[in-house]
Design an enzyme around this catalytic site. Sequence first.
Site, mmCIF file in Angstrom:
data_model
loop_
_atom_site.group_PDB
_atom_site.id
_atom_site.type_symbol
_atom_site.label_atom_id
_atom_site.label_comp_id
_atom_site.label_asym_id
_atom_site.label_seq_id
_atom_site.Cartn_x
_atom_site.Cartn_y
_atom_site.Cartn_z
ATOM 1 N N GLU A 76 40.108 -20.771 -12.573
ATOM 2 C CA GLU A 76 41.198 -21.506 -12.198
ATOM 3 C C GLU A 76 41.143 -22.919 -12.946
ATOM 4 O O GLU A 76 41.823 -23.976 -12.372
ATOM 5 C CB GLU A 76 41.391 -21.704 -10.797
ATOM 6 N N GLN A 77 40.523 -23.047 -13.981
ATOM 7 C CA GLN A 77 40.183 -24.271 -14.602
ATOM 8 C C GLN A 77 41.745 -24.704 -15.212
ATOM 9 O O GLN A 77 41.732 -26.116 -15.355
ATOM 10 C CB GLN A 77 39.249 -24.332 -15.751
ATOM 11 N N MET A 78 42.592 -24.072 -15.494
ATOM 12 C CA MET A 78 44.022 -24.569 -15.885
ATOM 13 C C MET A 78 45.010 -25.051 -14.631
ATOM 14 O O MET A 78 46.258 -25.282 -14.917
ATOM 15 C CB MET A 78 44.580 -23.371 -16.784
ATOM 16 N N HIS A 79 44.270 -24.991 -13.445
ATOM 17 C CA HIS A 79 44.897 -24.874 -12.251
ATOM 18 C C HIS A 79 44.877 -26.400 -11.843
ATOM 19 O O HIS A 79 43.887 -26.988 -11.631
ATOM 20 C CB HIS A 79 44.548 -24.152 -11.056
ATOM 21 N N GLU A 97 48.126 -24.048 1.479
ATOM 22 C CA GLU A 97 48.048 -24.307 -0.039
ATOM 23 C C GLU A 97 49.341 -24.782 -0.703
ATOM 24 O O GLU A 97 50.201 -23.629 -0.561
ATOM 25 C CB GLU A 97 47.503 -23.111 -0.851
ATOM 26 N N ASN A 116 40.703 -15.246 3.444
ATOM 27 C CA ASN A 116 41.580 -15.865 2.540
ATOM 28 C C ASN A 116 42.513 -14.802 1.924
ATOM 29 O O ASN A 116 42.244 -13.643 1.305
ATOM 30 C CB ASN A 116 40.972 -16.459 1.182
ATOM 31 N N GLU A 117 43.843 -14.847 2.138
ATOM 32 C CA GLU A 117 45.103 -14.304 1.894
ATOM 33 C C GLU A 117 44.770 -12.731 1.558
ATOM 34 O O GLU A 117 44.420 -12.225 0.564
ATOM 35 C CB GLU A 117 45.168 -14.627 0.260
ATOM 36 N N TRP A 157 48.250 -18.865 -13.009
ATOM 37 C CA TRP A 157 48.197 -17.251 -12.872
ATOM 38 C C TRP A 157 49.434 -16.648 -13.147
ATOM 39 O O TRP A 157 49.577 -15.421 -13.213
ATOM 40 C CB TRP A 157 47.701 -17.181 -11.298
ATOM 41 N N ARG A 212 37.156 -11.733 -6.806
ATOM 42 C CA ARG A 212 36.892 -11.819 -5.479
ATOM 43 C C ARG A 212 37.685 -10.678 -4.722
ATOM 44 O O ARG A 212 38.254 -9.776 -5.481
ATOM 45 C CB ARG A 212 37.462 -13.123 -5.112
HETATM 46 C C1 GAL Z 1 45.853 -18.607 -3.867
HETATM 47 C C2 GAL Z 1 44.307 -18.516 -3.548
HETATM 48 C C3 GAL Z 1 43.427 -19.901 -4.055
HETATM 49 C C4 GAL Z 1 43.840 -20.007 -5.390
HETATM 50 C C5 GAL Z 1 45.075 -20.270 -5.707
HETATM 51 C C6 GAL Z 1 45.512 -20.788 -7.083
HETATM 52 O O1 GAL Z 1 46.323 -17.405 -4.046
HETATM 53 O O2 GAL Z 1 44.378 -18.645 -1.889
HETATM 54 O O3 GAL Z 1 42.057 -19.458 -3.754
HETATM 55 O O4 GAL Z 1 43.312 -19.081 -6.253
HETATM 56 O O5 GAL Z 1 46.047 -19.172 -5.252
HETATM 57 O O6 GAL Z 1 47.044 -20.946 -7.089
#
Ligand code: GAL
Length: 652
Positions: free
Chosen positions: A364-367, A316, A144-145, A324, A106
């Site tokens: 992000e499956q581990m999130h 968020e 986004n960010e 991450w 992304r």
């Molecule tokens: C942020 C992002 C989200 C997601 C999240 C995961 O930086 O805006 O889309 O990736 O982290 O922690």
Amino acid sequence: MTTPALGVCYYPEHWPEAWWERDAARMAEVGISFVRIGEFAWSKLEPSPGELRFEWIIRAMDVLGRHGLKVIFGTPTATPPRWMVDKHPDMLPIGRDGRRKGFGSRRHYDFSHLGYREEAARITRLLADAVGDHPALSGWQTDNEYGCHGTTYSYSPAAREGFQRWLREKYGSIEALNEAWGNVFWSMEYNSFEQIELPNLLVCDPAPAHDLDFRRYTSDQVAAFNKVQYDILKAKRPDLPVIHNFMAGYTEFDHYDVAKTLDVASWDAYPLGHLATGAETDDIKRQYMRQGEPDYQAFHHDLYRGVGHDRMWIMEQQPGPVNWADFNPDPLPGMPRLWAWEAFAHGAEVVSYFRWRQAPFAQEQMHAGLLRPDNEPAPAYFDAQQVAQEVKAIGIGGAAARGRVAIVFDYQSEWAWDIQPQAKGFSHSAHVRALYAAFRKHGVDVDIVSPHSTSFEGYSIVAIPALFAWTESLRSAVENFDGHLLIGPRSGSKTENFSIPSRLAPNLPSNLLDAKVIRIDSLDPAAEVEVTGSGAVRLWRERIETRAKVVIQDVEGWPVLLRQGKLHYLGASGTKALVQRVVDHLIAEAGVPVIELPAGVRCRVRGGFRVYVNYSNTAAPLNLAADEAEYVLGSGEIPPAGVTVARLSRAE
Ligand code: GAL
């Protein structure tokens, strides 16, 4: 808006449509009010150029709306679809190493690419028309960010052209640019703007003014990119807030400038991820691995409240382990509740958990989410439910109380000391945060303010650490302020053009401060110099010629803290103990009331309540403070990850 609310980030495109109804019903059951959608959905909204498929997202909004949920719609411009890259191959950003980045994750776009900016405007316009009048729509998020994954800078032909245009506009003539950058040095003079390169891939460092101007230029592109969307969204719905979700510890563009076209600044709070990837000591990392660093979230709440014209959201909020960092611990039970309470205490209007359901696929499956991938509640589901009930029961509202103390935070100063640290690791934000933590330890509420502030009226103490160059407004705010000022180290040591001012630092009139920094001693962190009394100087100390009173000096006789009237000048970077000593001195001088807090406990006042949070691993005792009537949540024994709320005897 008064009563704070909860939100959640939801991706209807990730789940069968048959699930949406039950998802929405459960969100409402949790006590969630806002749902952010849309921000990564471009390939589903426009699968091929011009083929618009908006019906599904409108149906998702219908479902959410039926359950009383309010939608924040994110423009999908952080994730342009694959066909876009075929259409504009040169929209992909180029890294500092000169290599083009590819498709498949992304943020693969270049802020300077005007063709992509037009595509972003086009999809924003189409979406504004399609969903702008939907009854569930309650606000927008742009992109986004900005800048995430190192995507602020691009060293592309588009950036080079844009930079040259920007320089021509700024300087008017190439002679003026040569003069401003000091290009006579090393024969760096240019004959025309077309010759100017970006400041990467050079043999060694570019002129600092060259580098700084490139950062200013790039920052302006981020602001311009945001403005395009803001104008479209506001034209469609002037009544709805336009929000962007900024990041923590992130300073590559001037957030105050971007926020000129935002109604609310939000940020994305991942306390454990920030700690794991941040610069804290190993001890702190170990101690707070399941909570986050106790001042880190608070600082960003206060920063973004300032950036957002007194309006701040958490778009968020970490709900459980993230994916991450190198290691992604499980939060201490209760932390997702504590983080929300703390954000509310600092003025957040909304705290929105990321994300509703953990995705079993992709990056992000581990999130974690509020739900597990098997649809069962994860622990944060109950935390969120609890916060929603508590906030309602207590009726906390209003705005965050104005702090007695303000600290100036300046993005250009971040860039300047990154360009020319002189002492490795010297940074503006580290100085800001050290002062912030020292005040917060005493329960003092702090506001973070911009270098473009025109007045400090109402504050008892204002601190301006490590400021690159005075702006006109800041200098006059300082001159007209009748409270206590703490300035330095390194403040005012450069001009806007990144040169040493003729009057030398701190470059203030002598009636304000009769002092001149005549030499810098930059120190390896291993070599600290003790200070008479207690504490030590590290990294940076200034030899100062002065007629001001020396309040603190080091054991070698260098002045550390000067005083002239109500202005104090700090001529060194201090250890934690020294910074605390200086702050304690200021607090005493200014007569600011303090609350002695147990280690790891912090507090903040909002709407007639003081909220205490405990980041430590042990229970801590609290005493009702002089201005508090009673505890309305929790008690005088605050457990780890606990929250205690006191009602003030007199609403402010
Ligand atoms: C942020 C992002 C989200 C997601 C999240 C995961 O930086 O805006 O889309 O990736 O982290 O922690």
